[in-house]
Design an enzyme around this catalytic site. Sequence first.
Site, PDB file in Angstrom:
ATOM      1  N   HIS A  95     -68.087 -16.441  27.323  1.00 53.83           N
ATOM      2  CA  HIS A  95     -67.844 -15.302  28.202  1.00 53.83           C
ATOM      3  C   HIS A  95     -68.454 -14.063  27.551  1.00 53.83           C
ATOM      4  CE1 HIS A  95     -65.459 -12.166  30.245  1.00 53.83           C
ATOM      5  NE2 HIS A  95     -65.123 -13.060  31.152  1.00 53.83           N
ATOM      6  N   ASP A 113     -61.401 -18.572  21.331  1.00 49.76           N
ATOM      7  CA  ASP A 113     -61.084 -17.923  22.602  1.00 49.76           C
ATOM      8  C   ASP A 113     -60.317 -18.937  23.445  1.00 49.76           C
ATOM      9  OD1 ASP A 113     -60.946 -16.769  25.084  1.00 49.76           O
ATOM     10  OD2 ASP A 113     -63.097 -16.424  25.308  1.00 49.76           O
ATOM     11  N   GLN A 144     -58.963 -19.747  28.564  1.00 45.62           N
ATOM     12  CA  GLN A 144     -58.980 -20.791  29.590  1.00 45.62           C
ATOM     13  C   GLN A 144     -58.304 -22.081  29.131  1.00 45.62           C
ATOM     14  OE1 GLN A 144     -59.981 -20.316  32.642  1.00 45.62           O
ATOM     15  NE2 GLN A 144     -60.889 -18.291  32.347  1.00 45.62           N
ATOM     16  N   LYS A 204     -53.643 -15.252  32.792  1.00 40.15           N
ATOM     17  CA  LYS A 204     -54.212 -16.577  33.043  1.00 40.15           C
ATOM     18  C   LYS A 204     -53.202 -17.692  32.759  1.00 40.15           C
ATOM     19  CE  LYS A 204     -58.917 -15.046  31.999  1.00 40.15           C
ATOM     20  NZ  LYS A 204     -59.403 -14.895  33.372  1.00 40.15           N
ATOM     21  N   CYS A 224     -69.136 -13.505  34.482  1.00 45.00           N
ATOM     22  CA  CYS A 224     -69.234 -12.883  33.153  1.00 45.00           C
ATOM     23  C   CYS A 224     -69.691 -13.896  32.113  1.00 45.00           C
ATOM     24  CB  CYS A 224     -67.902 -12.245  32.740  1.00 45.00           C
ATOM     25  SG  CYS A 224     -67.431 -10.842  33.756  1.00 45.00           S
TER      26      CYS A 224
END
Length: 616
Positions: free
Chosen positions: A330, A407, A410, A433, A571
């Site tokens: 991202h 990260d 997700q 999220k 993104c």
Amino acid sequence: MTIRTLTSNPQAGADVPAGLPDVATLAQLANEFFASLPGGGGGASASLPNAAEQAATTTVAPEHELPLEAVPPAGTADGLDLGSPEAYTAAIPQVYPGASIVGSPSPGAPASPYYFAGESSAYQREPARAEAAAPPLENRVDAQSYGLPGSDELAQLLQSVLSKPEPAAEPARPQPGPAGGQFYFLDQAGAPHLEKAREPAGQPQSQGAFDVQAVRRDFPILQERVNGKPLVWLDNAATTHKPKAVIERISYFYEHENSNIHRAAHELAARATDAYEGARGKVARFLGARSADEIVFVRGATEAINLVANTFGRQFIGEGDEIIVSHLEHHANIVPWQQLAAEVGAKIRVIPVDDSGQIILEEYARLLCSRTRLVSIAQVSNALGTITPVSEIIALARGVGARVLVDGAQSVPHLRTNVQALDADFLVFSGHKIFGPTGIGVLYGKKELLDQLPPWQGGGNMIADVTFEKTLYQPAPARFEAGTGNIADAVGLGAALDYVERLGLERIAAYEHDLLVYATRGLQAIPGLRLIGTAAHKAGVLSFVLDGYRTEEVGAALNREGIAVRSGHHCAQPILRRFGLEATVRPSLAFYNTCEEVDLLVATVRRLAHAKGRHH
């Protein structure tokens, strides 16, 4: 049970209409009836009430109290009134067995460090609502099958799709089959195979079915209509919806606990501090951190990465040093490192991906060297859904002494993540999220590492002492939380994590993977549709393009049917350009989505494809 009589005249000898038995006789008959039922009891409990009892209001006393062992374990039921801290914290032992609840000490336990009001505290003395009738508990896991095919059927269906890509009539819905604890993937060559779920040791296995309809009732917004059609929310990679438990917990905070935290010597500050620090503890347990001191609250994953770039990066990365990212990242995991590299003279190296969208580990190993200071990697790609081999990436980085940031924006909402098992130095995720509020996120960092880092911003809360000559800073995590934090939404994030734990992350992962394969089968059968990202290990993201249509046209057509998807570059422009694209249509799944919603998505896209085919 005993029926007590109700009369408007408590005195004996009240008039009774002619031809009807008196009140005492009716009570006697009712008691005899209930005593005759199985388990109804008898003896004294079924005797005629005396005159004093006749004055009481009619009540039906429960025959038995619910034994403690009858309370459903974590991940099997919800049905809890979470509108107050008392009821809310009562649910926590189901989610985190053996956990101590900040602000709700057990008998004999020391009081909360933030409750300094002692016996004068009305909040502490507020009685639990034990007298209220408990709502019926709803089984959210074992109630019914979610109607996905069994292993053999699924393999046959996938094989038929892959071998016959030409469109057929409306695809037949799969027949209900056993919903076992298996993840379904497509291998590198696109051939179907089944792989046993690799659940972490010590975690509960994904057994039984998942009652998606029961779960959907927890999300008020799923009752919305768009263009006169029921909302179908397939934009979960952008943001997820919030269950009632989260909405009500935030409302309760503003109605009963709202205050700035720490330092104040009044009751509401104590309540707010307990709620905020209690949420920090929930995040630590959810991630498997060693201590709540390793959890920093931020606005989201983006701010967390920027915090690391501006603290760790400035302290440990210099001219000629190297930062490794992957092609999947991202923008939020690219731009902060570019800014840092430009400022200090460092270099950025990029791990390539293969045609399926998976990282090429051999190429990554070649990039590692003695100048590598940091590897920053997404565990799940937001654009393709690829699940990256984070454990192997971290192990290889250790060989050259590099630190690793994961990260998890997700991945954390969909896969069990244990930061100690991963040995991640940093991990970031966003609350919105994972079915929590917007504007709140988390930076996890190893304590020994956080303690070495300088503060990023200056102001209240992160200060230990200030003179005009020098300033002393608080230890982590307060050192990185300057100013008034997003207190209410941190509390809401804690409620969201509790909700996810009650459903069970293993069951969530299994259901979402099965739904992903069902959706993949349907979309692959559409003529002119190209799926982008076909890695063997994927989360619930389906990026695609459709011949003859711009992505925004597909998105608009789906919106007319009430279907929400994301259209654009997500993104993540570098990875889309790796596949020769500037944009894709991206449906993304969550545990409240259904096969019926997938059917509507597939049918709508198929109509678009056929319409373009007729025009040509």
